[in-house]
Design an enzyme around this catalytic site. Sequence first.
Site, PDB file in Angstrom:
ATOM      1  CE  LYS A 126      -3.978  -2.259   0.399  1.00 40.64           C
ATOM      2  NZ  LYS A 126      -3.600  -3.684   0.512  1.00 40.64           N
TER       3      LYS A 126
HETATM    4  C1  LIG Z   1      -4.247  -4.786   0.099  1.00 40.51           C
HETATM    5  C2  LIG Z   1      -3.428  -6.026   0.059  1.00 40.51           C
HETATM    6  C3  LIG Z   1      -3.661  -7.023  -0.883  1.00 40.51           C
HETATM    7  C4  LIG Z   1      -4.802  -6.952  -1.868  1.00 40.51           C
HETATM    8  O1  LIG Z   1      -4.619  -5.933  -2.816  1.00 40.51           O
HETATM    9  P1  LIG Z   1      -5.849  -5.403  -3.689  1.00 40.51           P
HETATM   10  O2  LIG Z   1      -5.324  -4.271  -4.466  1.00 40.51           O
HETATM   11  O3  LIG Z   1      -6.882  -4.979  -2.671  1.00 40.51           O
HETATM   12  O4  LIG Z   1      -6.333  -6.550  -4.502  1.00 40.51           O
HETATM   13  C5  LIG Z   1      -2.815  -8.122  -0.907  1.00 40.51           C
HETATM   14  N1  LIG Z   1      -1.812  -8.238  -0.014  1.00 40.51           N
HETATM   15  C6  LIG Z   1      -1.569  -7.300   0.919  1.00 40.51           C
HETATM   16  C7  LIG Z   1      -0.464  -7.510   1.881  1.00 40.51           C
HETATM   17  C8  LIG Z   1      -2.348  -6.154   0.984  1.00 40.51           C
HETATM   18  O5  LIG Z   1      -2.089  -5.226   1.914  1.00 40.51           O
END
Ligand SMILES: *Cc1c(COP(=O)(O)O)cnc(C)c1O
Length: 496
Positions: free
Chosen positions: A112
């Site tokens: 993120k």
């Molecule tokens: C948010 C997240 C995901 C999923 O990503 P999306 O864009 O919501 O599909 C997968 N792994 C981790 C560690 C995340 O923080």
Amino acid sequence: MDLLYRSTRNNEETAKASEAILRGLAGEGGLYVPEQIPALDKSMEELSGMSYQDVAYEVMKLFLTDFTEEELRHCINSAYDKKFDTPHIAELVKKDGKYFLELFHGATIAFKDMALSILPYLLTTSARKNHVKNEIVILTATSGDTGKAALAGFADVPGTKIIVFYPKHGVSPIQEKQMITQRGENTYVIGIEGNFDDAQTGVKKMFSDTALAEEMAAAGYQFSSANSINIGRLVPQVVYYVYTYAALLAQGEIADGEQINVDVPTGNFGNILAAYYAKQMGVPIAKLICASNENKVLFDFFSSGCYDKNREFILTSSPSMDILISSNLERLIYQTAGRDAEKNSAYMKALNEAGRYEITDEMREQMKDFYGNYASEEETAAAIKKIYEQTGYIMDTHTAVAESVYEKYMADTKDDTKTVIVSTASPYKFTRSVMNAIDPAYDAQSDFALVDELERLSGVPVPQAIEDIRSAPVLHDTVCEKEEMCSQVKRILGIQ
Ligand SMILES: *Cc1c(COP(=O)(O)O)cnc(C)c1O
């Protein structure tokens, strides 16, 4: 001519990039999508000689056409700096014949950070460009990682407040500790008695509440979103797919034009949608492997053409993927329905009312580059143990879901195209699940004892993000029912 963004739920509504970023969500709950996906105007050869920051500029300038070069470079250079513990920003690691794209080298050790370290700059620049006088209230639902990354990004940013809702019983201990110890006068963190979908639904409801918007405006506030429904999240995520292809080329791992597969652990469908956009920009990506955990609504969707959220919500060891309503899928539905907001709205209405919808064969045909599969809890743990024992490399649980799904993909298709497995979090963020996967006897130890043991096993130093929370005081302890989210927001803003 500026690239315009259109709402997935109203053919008439358009916005420039900066307006779309500011608003977060379009009217009637729609999502903004670019009118067309721009093509890269630099060759891979040229891009392969560039820094992450320069590739980011080359990609983002094509989407955010109402930003000046100076504005965009300022945003990029402020975001992708020493907050990342590698100068490459995104790190490519070759293990066991596969490439793991480590996207967790930012401040909060999950992918993120790739978008949320730049979003505050994009947003404040957008506010300035549009002469916004209101204070911007970032309203965010999190399955664990978005919350912390958004808090870190927006803490003490002038002209903003950030309010994060997370499922009180649905995140890892380290994820929770990271959020509730967040400093910053403008930060608010609230646990809800409900799951991620409840949090996301509550947030979306507030966004489309026009009476609330009026009360907010009267008090000098307006909402925006840090969730991946904001196009300002998605665009920076396209960058690392372009950068990775260029890096593989620069390292001589692939020939120019050679196709690669990407394998993405998926929840809200933001990350894999960014890969799809990169493919449409001209990056030679063959298959988009969509990996789910036991909440396998996307696997069922790609197998049957029917999206059905009517099922039990399962808490897994990959909590950031514990999602039954993958919001960004709407952007793919809209596109494959011929960019027809009316058709898309009908699907979303059905999802809202009946909890399910079924797409046409014609739409499915346009999704044939996606391959969906899922990993059970046992398979996820087994993948961590196996890769550790074979290579010494320790993955987090989300990456392990992708690794496990890749094994299934290989068994199904025998496709030996070079594949990038997207590694979305540091194993330190999910230490207990990761260590238990290696040996269940570890479960007896405390969270921070496990952190030290993980360092010993992996040889990877404990990240600063973990050191920071070892002794940090808890600053946020509000918990509410899911029905109380709006009144909590009003209380924080003093508008009840
Ligand atoms: C948010 C997240 C995901 C999923 O990503 P999306 O864009 O919501 O599909 C997968 N792994 C981790 C560690 C995340 O923080």
